[in-house]
Design a protein around this motif. Structure first.
Motif, short mmCIF file in Angstrom:
data_model
loop_
_atom_site.label_atom_id
_atom_site.label_comp_id
_atom_site.label_asym_id
_atom_site.label_seq_id
_atom_site.Cartn_x
_atom_site.Cartn_y
_atom_site.Cartn_z
N UNK A 143 0.73 -1.33 -0.06
CA UNK A 143 -0.02 0.15 -0.08
C UNK A 143 0.74 1.21 0.06
N UNK A 144 1.84 1.37 0.92
CA UNK A 144 2.76 2.53 0.91
C UNK A 144 3.52 2.86 -0.35
N UNK A 145 3.90 1.51 -1.15
CA UNK A 145 4.86 1.71 -2.33
C UNK A 145 4.00 2.14 -3.45
N UNK A 146 2.57 1.44 -3.64
CA UNK A 146 1.92 1.56 -4.84
C UNK A 146 0.82 2.46 -4.84
N UNK A 147 -0.06 2.46 -3.76
CA UNK A 147 -1.04 3.02 -3.37
C UNK A 147 -2.23 2.62 -4.64
N UNK A 148 -2.31 1.37 -4.69
CA UNK A 148 -3.17 0.81 -5.92
C UNK A 148 -4.26 -0.02 -5.51
N UNK A 192 11.20 -4.16 -5.06
CA UNK A 192 9.79 -4.68 -5.29
C UNK A 192 9.09 -3.80 -6.51
N UNK A 193 8.59 -4.79 -7.54
CA UNK A 193 7.89 -4.19 -8.64
C UNK A 193 6.33 -4.78 -8.48
N UNK A 194 5.57 -4.17 -9.15
CA UNK A 194 4.01 -4.63 -9.17
C UNK A 194 4.26 -5.95 -9.62
N UNK A 195 4.64 -6.60 -10.64
CA UNK A 195 4.44 -7.86 -10.95
C UNK A 195 5.26 -8.92 -10.04
N UNK A 196 6.19 -8.28 -9.43
CA UNK A 196 6.96 -9.14 -8.24
C UNK A 196 5.65 -9.27 -7.25
N UNK A 197 4.95 -8.39 -6.83
CA UNK A 197 4.07 -8.61 -5.57
C UNK A 197 2.92 -9.32 -6.19
N UNK A 198 2.48 -9.26 -7.36
CA UNK A 198 1.27 -10.13 -7.88
C UNK A 198 1.83 -11.45 -8.07
N UNK A 199 3.17 -11.60 -8.28
CA UNK A 199 3.57 -13.31 -8.36
C UNK A 199 3.59 -13.95 -7.14
N UNK A 200 4.18 -13.13 -5.98
CA UNK A 200 4.24 -13.61 -4.82
C UNK A 200 2.65 -13.74 -4.05
N UNK A 201 1.87 -12.95 -4.44
CA UNK A 201 0.37 -12.91 -4.02
C UNK A 201 -0.12 -14.34 -4.54
N UNK A 202 0.06 -14.84 -5.76
CA UNK A 202 -0.50 -15.89 -6.30
C UNK A 202 0.20 -17.09 -5.64
N UNK A 203 1.47 -16.97 -5.47
CA UNK A 203 2.27 -18.06 -4.67
C UNK A 203 1.65 -18.42 -3.41
N UNK A 204 1.41 -17.34 -2.73
CA UNK A 204 0.72 -17.39 -1.21
C UNK A 204 -0.82 -18.07 -1.47
N UNK A 205 -1.54 -17.64 -2.52
CA UNK A 205 -2.75 -18.31 -2.48
C UNK A 205 -2.64 -19.79 -2.92
N UNK A 206 -1.80 -20.08 -3.90
CA UNK A 206 -1.69 -21.58 -3.97
C UNK A 206 -1.12 -22.36 -2.85
N UNK A 207 -0.20 -21.86 -2.10
CA UNK A 207 0.06 -22.54 -0.88
C UNK A 207 -1.09 -22.84 0.14
N UNK A 208 -1.95 -21.90 0.17
CA UNK A 208 -3.20 -22.02 0.93
C UNK A 208 -4.01 -23.22 0.57
N UNK A 209 -4.28 -23.42 -0.78
CA UNK A 209 -5.13 -24.52 -1.45
C UNK A 209 -4.41 -25.82 -1.39
N UNK A 210 -3.07 -25.83 -1.32
CA UNK A 210 -2.20 -27.08 -1.17
C UNK A 210 -2.32 -27.39 0.44
N UNK A 211 -2.65 -26.68 1.43
CA UNK A 211 -2.76 -26.71 2.82
C UNK A 211 -4.20 -27.16 3.23
#
Length: 396
Positions: free
Chosen positions: A32-37, A95-114
């Motif tokens: 939020x602090x970096x992108x305000x998006x 950190x760039x926006x596409x980095x953040x999006x990729x890490x968010x996707x990894x986190x979401x996939x981790x949840x479904x595997x759990x």
């Protein structure tokens, strides 16, 4: 809690859920602090729930075919990768926006595997007789993580800074990861089964398999309806409700409202475990969900801060009660050779459909106001649940 393996699993689950929420606190703040998006904020919600919609049945199929303990460990490793990834990007200030999006996707996939394999592991650890108790206590562990995670995340961020703090967070996933090497199994989930994982065909076949089983179909419908119409979308709108209630500092009011919802859920787990008289049944689960919808309808209309807190406390109580009861009924009644797929379908409905609750409450709320959108969603859900209850009354 008399079972030592379950006690270890419970403690590891609390730590992993706390780590999940610590990562949210630190990463969301920095993003939020970096992108305000706002768009990136919306993507964070979608990336969290869409994997459950797309992959829950497939992961359940994997858990039917392979040892669920190893699948959970894959999820823990992805959580560690996500937290470490955030830390590296924070340390290097790259950190760039596409980095953040990729890490968010990894986190979401981790949840479904759990989540789905973990539910199968519970069945192996405690057996069908104690399963409702184990499901309730694990749900309480989830809410304990939600309660404790933000506080711990704030303390870590203040004490160590955002970069070192989120790297430290990787350690909280290790107890679950390491314990699973020695976790007991009845052998039912650890033995490969004859079904291959077939993607979309698995979803269609699983729906056909449960179509003539009233308990499974009604509980899956219950999970899907409550998640699609409301889910936890009102949590994201809580700052708006806190501001509209106009009681003191909006930040404090916001925190108290969220805490009331979580505290009600924790009390529900303790009360249901202590009382032990509310036996799982489809009718009882649907009735508790009806009470949840009525409570949220009342919350959407009140303008008194104290009453709003009481209603959210009750909402948390009813939500944990019907969700855990429905989950236990599904796990107990699912066929042994396809339990993973059936539980995965339930999670697809109960967790995956939350991706759309942002539309029913959030997007609509932007047009007509969050009080109206939550109220109308709760009223419509009330009508749908009444129809589901009447159907559950019919003899099978």
């Amino acid at each position: 809690m008399k079972s030592r393996p379950y006690r270890i699993q419970f403690a590891a689950y609390v730590l992993a859920m706390m780590a999940d929420n610590v990562e949210h606190v630190i990463s969301y703040w920095v993003v939020f602090q970096k992108f305000h998006s706002p768009t990136l904020g919306g993507f964070a919600v979608l990336s969290h729930w869409l994997p459950f919609l797309l992959f829950s049945v497939a992961v359940g199929g994997l858990a039917d075919r392979f040892d669920p303990r190893r699948i959970i460990q894959c999820g823990m490793l992805l959580f560690i990768v996500a937290s470490a990834g955030w830390g590296i990007f924070f340390l290097t200030d790259s950190l760039q926006m596409w980095h953040a999006m990729l890490l968010l996707v990894i986190h979401g996939c981790a949840g479904v595997l759990w989540q789905t394999p973990n539910q199968l592991l519970l069945f192996d650890i405690v057996g069908p007789a104690d399963l409702p108790s184990a499901v309730r206590l694990n749900a309480m562990a989830r809410y304990l993580g939600i309660l404790v995670g933000p506080a711990v995340g704030g303390v870590i961020m203040l004490g160590l800074g955002r970069s070192h703090g989120i790297i430290l967070n990787t350690l909280f996933y290790l107890p679950m990861l390491l314990w699973l090497f020695r976790a007991p199994s009845s052998g039912k989930s650890a033995t490969p089964r004859r079904f291959a994982v077939r993607g979309l065909a698995d979803i269609v076949q699983t729906i056909r398999d449960i179509a003539k089983q009233p308990v499974l179909i009604s509980m899956t419908w219950l999970a899907g309806l409550t998640s699609f119409m409301i889910g936890n979308a009102y949590h994201a709108q809580m700052p708006g409700f806190a501001g509209d209630l106009g009681h003191g500092d909006p930040g404090v009011s916001y925190s108290v409202l969220l805490a009331a919802d979580a505290a009600g859920a924790v009390l529900a787990a303790i009360a249901l475990e202590s009382w032990g008289r509310l036996k799982p049944s489809p009718r009882t689960a649907i009735m508790l969900a009806i009470l949840w919808s009525v409570t949220l309808l009342a919350f959407a209309t009140v303008g008194i801060y104290g009453l709003a807190i009481a209603l959210l406390f009750a909402a948390g109580f009813f939500e944990l009660s019907f969700n855990t009861m429905a989950q236990a009924l599904v796990q107990i009644n699912a066929p042994a050779d396809s339990r993973g797929r059936v539980v995965g379908l339930f999670n697809m409905a109960g967790l995956g459909m939350r991706a759309f609750s942002g539309l029913t409450v959030g997007v609509v709320g932007a047009g007509i106001g969050i009080h109206w959108s939550l109220g109308l969603s709760a009223a419509l859900l009330f009508g749908l649940l009444l129809a589901l209850y009447r159907r559950a009354l019919k003899p099978s």
